[in-house]
Design a protein around this motif. Structure first.
Motif, short mmCIF file in Angstrom:
data_model
loop_
_atom_site.label_atom_id
_atom_site.label_comp_id
_atom_site.label_asym_id
_atom_site.label_seq_id
_atom_site.Cartn_x
_atom_site.Cartn_y
_atom_site.Cartn_z
N VAL A 108 0.84 -1.20 0.00
CA VAL A 108 0.00 0.00 0.00
C VAL A 108 0.88 1.25 0.00
O VAL A 108 0.63 2.20 -0.76
N LEU A 109 1.91 1.25 0.84
CA LEU A 109 2.79 2.41 0.90
C LEU A 109 3.56 2.60 -0.41
O LEU A 109 3.79 3.74 -0.84
N GLN A 110 3.94 1.50 -1.07
CA GLN A 110 4.64 1.61 -2.35
C GLN A 110 3.74 2.26 -3.40
O GLN A 110 4.22 2.86 -4.35
N PHE A 111 2.45 2.14 -3.23
CA PHE A 111 1.50 2.77 -4.15
C PHE A 111 1.19 4.21 -3.74
O PHE A 111 1.15 5.11 -4.57
N LEU A 112 0.96 4.43 -2.43
CA LEU A 112 0.52 5.74 -1.95
C LEU A 112 1.63 6.79 -1.92
O LEU A 112 1.36 7.96 -2.21
#
Length: 135
Positions: free
Chosen positions: A111-115
């Motif tokens: 999720v963090l890699q996307f956000l």
């Protein structure tokens, strides 16, 4: 060579491991290279380091000449009992978990890699709009 071949164990060959008494195993044959130590082009350390084990790979890796291989017969003392030489184990690296020092769940990482890139992009657009409105 004698008519009757002498069979040696690895333990017996391993006892001959110093400059006054040096035996090697190459291609299943046992050689007493004590008299050759001073003449060896690579130095006596090379031969002494190969005692107590099957030195076939070391010998082949160097790429000895056919004349060097021909000289071996004069140092031949017998055969090795192949059952006394341990089998080489193929190296298998230990299994390791993926690097995750803070024990964060994989879902959170994804999720963090996307956000994070989206947040950076949004910040860049906001700065661009803010700087254009000042003009």
């Amino acid at each position: 060579m004698a008519d009757e071949q002498k069979i040696y164990t690895l333990a017996q060959v391993s006892e001959h491991n110093h400059s006054k008494d040096c035996w090697l195993i190459i291609d299943g044959k046992v050689y007493d290279v004590t008299k050759f130590l001073d003449e060896h082009p690579g130095g006596d350390e090379v031969l002494l380091s190969a005692t107590g084990k099957d030195a076939t790979n070391d010998f082949e890796d160097v790429g000895h000449s056919s004349s060097a291989k021909g000289m071996m017969e004069e140092y031949y003392v017998g055969e090795i009992d192949s059952s006394t030489i341990p089998e080489r184990q193929a190296y298998v690296p230990p299994k390791q978990a993926a690097y995750n020092p803070d024990k964060t769940t994989e879902f959170l990482i994804k999720v963090l890699q996307f956000l994070v890139p989206l947040a950076i992009l949004g910040l860049a657009i906001a700065v661009r709009i803010y700087t254009k409105s000042k003009d």
